[in-house]
Scaffold this motif. Sequence first.
Motif, short mmCIF file in Angstrom:
data_model
loop_
_atom_site.label_atom_id
_atom_site.label_comp_id
_atom_site.label_asym_id
_atom_site.label_seq_id
_atom_site.Cartn_x
_atom_site.Cartn_y
_atom_site.Cartn_z
N GLY A 30 0.82 -1.21 0.00
CA GLY A 30 0.00 0.00 0.00
C GLY A 30 0.85 1.26 0.00
N ARG A 31 1.96 1.21 0.75
CA ARG A 31 2.84 2.38 0.80
C ARG A 31 3.61 2.56 -0.52
N ILE A 32 3.89 1.48 -1.21
CA ILE A 32 4.57 1.59 -2.50
C ILE A 32 3.71 2.36 -3.50
N PHE A 33 2.42 2.02 -3.49
CA PHE A 33 1.55 2.65 -4.48
C PHE A 33 1.23 4.11 -4.16
N ALA A 34 1.35 4.49 -2.91
CA ALA A 34 1.11 5.90 -2.56
C ALA A 34 2.10 6.82 -3.28
N PRO A 35 3.43 6.58 -3.19
CA PRO A 35 4.34 7.44 -3.95
C PRO A 35 4.23 7.26 -5.46
N ILE A 36 3.82 6.03 -5.91
CA ILE A 36 3.64 5.84 -7.35
C ILE A 36 2.48 6.69 -7.85
N GLU A 37 1.39 6.73 -7.07
CA GLU A 37 0.27 7.60 -7.44
C GLU A 37 0.68 9.07 -7.40
N ALA A 38 1.53 9.41 -6.41
CA ALA A 38 2.01 10.80 -6.35
C ALA A 38 2.85 11.14 -7.57
N LEU A 39 3.57 10.12 -8.08
CA LEU A 39 4.38 10.35 -9.28
C LEU A 39 3.51 10.79 -10.45
N ALA A 40 2.26 10.32 -10.48
CA ALA A 40 1.36 10.72 -11.57
C ALA A 40 1.16 12.24 -11.56
N GLN A 41 0.87 12.78 -10.37
CA GLN A 41 0.69 14.22 -10.25
C GLN A 41 2.00 14.94 -10.52
N GLU A 42 3.10 14.35 -10.06
CA GLU A 42 4.39 14.99 -10.30
C GLU A 42 4.78 14.95 -11.77
N PHE A 43 4.39 13.88 -12.45
CA PHE A 43 4.60 13.83 -13.89
C PHE A 43 3.84 14.97 -14.56
N GLN A 44 2.60 15.18 -14.13
CA GLN A 44 1.80 16.26 -14.71
C GLN A 44 2.46 17.60 -14.42
N THR A 45 2.91 17.78 -13.18
CA THR A 45 3.57 19.03 -12.81
C THR A 45 4.83 19.25 -13.63
N ILE A 46 5.61 18.20 -13.79
CA ILE A 46 6.86 18.32 -14.54
C ILE A 46 6.58 18.58 -16.02
N GLN A 47 5.56 17.93 -16.56
CA GLN A 47 5.23 18.16 -17.97
C GLN A 47 4.73 19.58 -18.19
N GLN A 48 3.94 20.07 -17.26
CA GLN A 48 3.51 21.46 -17.34
C GLN A 48 4.71 22.39 -17.28
N ALA A 49 5.64 22.07 -16.37
CA ALA A 49 6.85 22.88 -16.26
C ALA A 49 7.71 22.76 -17.52
N MET A 50 7.78 21.56 -18.08
CA MET A 50 8.57 21.38 -19.30
C MET A 50 7.99 22.18 -20.45
N ALA A 51 6.65 22.28 -20.50
CA ALA A 51 6.03 23.12 -21.52
C ALA A 51 6.44 24.58 -21.31
N GLY A 52 6.45 25.01 -20.03
CA GLY A 52 6.90 26.37 -19.74
C GLY A 52 8.37 26.57 -20.05
N ILE A 53 9.18 25.54 -19.73
CA ILE A 53 10.62 25.61 -20.03
C ILE A 53 10.84 25.73 -21.53
N SER A 54 10.07 24.95 -22.30
CA SER A 54 10.20 25.00 -23.75
C SER A 54 9.96 26.40 -24.28
N ARG A 55 8.92 27.07 -23.75
CA ARG A 55 8.60 28.42 -24.21
C ARG A 55 9.62 29.44 -23.69
N VAL A 56 10.11 29.24 -22.47
CA VAL A 56 11.14 30.15 -21.96
C VAL A 56 12.43 29.97 -22.75
N ASN A 57 12.74 28.73 -23.12
CA ASN A 57 13.92 28.48 -23.94
C ASN A 57 13.80 29.15 -25.31
N GLU A 58 12.59 29.15 -25.86
CA GLU A 58 12.38 29.86 -27.11
C GLU A 58 12.67 31.35 -26.94
#
Length: 580
Positions: free
Chosen positions: A289-317
């Motif tokens: 149960g504890r293993i899946f808690a951080p794995i589920e959190a990774l889903a939100q963190e993936f979303q956060t990182i992808q949103q940030a990567m989109a921002g990084i892409s535009r800032v890099n431009e």
Amino acid sequence: MKKERFINDAAVYVLKSNWWLAALLLLTIIASMAIQLIPAFIIRQIIDEHFAKGIVQGIWLLAIWYLAVQAGVNVVAFVKTVVTTVLGQKILNRIRMLMAQRLSKLPIQYFTNTPVGEIMSRLTTDVDAINTLFSSGIIGMATDLFKIVGLLVSLFIIAPQLIWLEITIVPLIFLISNYYRKNIFRFQKLVRSKVADIYSFIQEWLRGIHTVKAYSLEENGKQRFREPLESHFAAIGKISLYDSLFPCLMQTIRAVVIALALWFGAKNGTFLSLALSTGTLAAIADLVGRIFAPIEALAQEFQTIQQAMAGISRVNEFASEPIEDRVYIDQPIDKSQGLVIDGVTFSYGSVPVLHALHARLMPGEKAVFIGRSGAGKTTLMNIVAGLYRPKEGFVRICGVDPYTIPPRKRRRLLGIVPQMPQIFDGTVTENITLGDETISQEEVEAAVKAVGLGETINALPQGFATVIGEGAAGLSSGETQLLSLARAIVANPQILLLDEPTSGMDSKTEQRVFSAIRTAGTGRTIFSISHRLSGIIDADRVFVMAGGNIVKSGSSEELYENDDWYAMYQKTINAGWDLS
């Protein structure tokens, strides 16, 4: 500067200057991994060594330890959140400072070709997205990965026979997360682009609100605004779909894995049974149960990182935008020289605008460049003002190249009165000095008096300390132009550049402005542009421009007597026709 240096430089600078916070953050990550392993072993100890054997002594102590460990998990999480927030905000501030520095180095063409809303979006929402990368994304992911590794090791220690289950879980979750990551990145970048479109529309619409109201275009604006809003909504909807499906999928997989672990671990009557103790089974269920808690959190963190990567892409431009190739050279000002335009050629990309222009103004001479729209007048003024560099030829003001003169000397060399003066949010004094601390209050008051605006300013509620801004807080268009003229002469420049200084004014206001220009221009060289002959008042020489060339030059009287075109042009204007 390489396009990725904004984020890297900011992160490295902040982590070096706040090394103790970085060290504390590392400790909290390690502590969060270690402390969350303890509860499962306590549970196994309570069940196997106490409940199963009927030993009550020591259970309360273990229970207290269990609660203490859980409290410790929360304390560590709190400290980690505080530290990551502080570091994230420091990095955010540093990135914005680096972007502001680059913004100040971009050429004028960038601002004329890029919508204001687009620039605002890059400096605000895109950078905010990057902030989440440091405040929760990367740190959260690192913490959760440490937790997963620690929990997998604990499972192996407790039940090494179930190693096959662990090996199956990791790649399965990785493949699902990777699929999620690729899709969410694509939509997050689309969202950032649609936000920029919305900002651009709002900025354009608010800037033209008077026209909108005058022509009753509110309904038209509503319909036009609907398109970027619906595009943004559609992109958000696709993100929400993935964001909703992923946690549900994780919950289902977790339930299946726990059920399989308990079935294989318990006495199930088959040769596959591991016949583990009840305490061990409880510990396995807790760890899974504890293993899946951080794995589920990774889903939100993936979303956060992808949103940030989109921002990084535009800032890099933005970071890849070529900066202005301008080297400032300290040059002595020779007041005995006037303005020299020698062989100036200029083009916007492959479109030629000016063709080998030659002109010379003596110190104190007043000249006006006239011609229809598109003749090249404004481009020539921008070159004289040092905003553009000629493709060929050169410009000299008092022997100085206006493009390479250091900023600290620029206001002492030339003053500019634009066609549409910009009033900034600040006091009257601040609007005239523009933050130049070398300009005294006495010089401000003298400049205001010289343009005939003294009584008007003194009549304001706080005089020179009155805060004005967009709309100039009660000043008329003529008074706003006079304020701009005072701003131009306050540093006592050698040359004044006037861009259609009386455009759109009535005759009475126009005469007031011209009177102020006569006073302010005494002893100064004046370079003015106009598409109306009324703008040549008091000019010593008139330069007629057409198609990027100077086709005629001379005094107004000479041109009137010797040039049929000029004479007809002036007669037409005097008859009340506007040939702009």
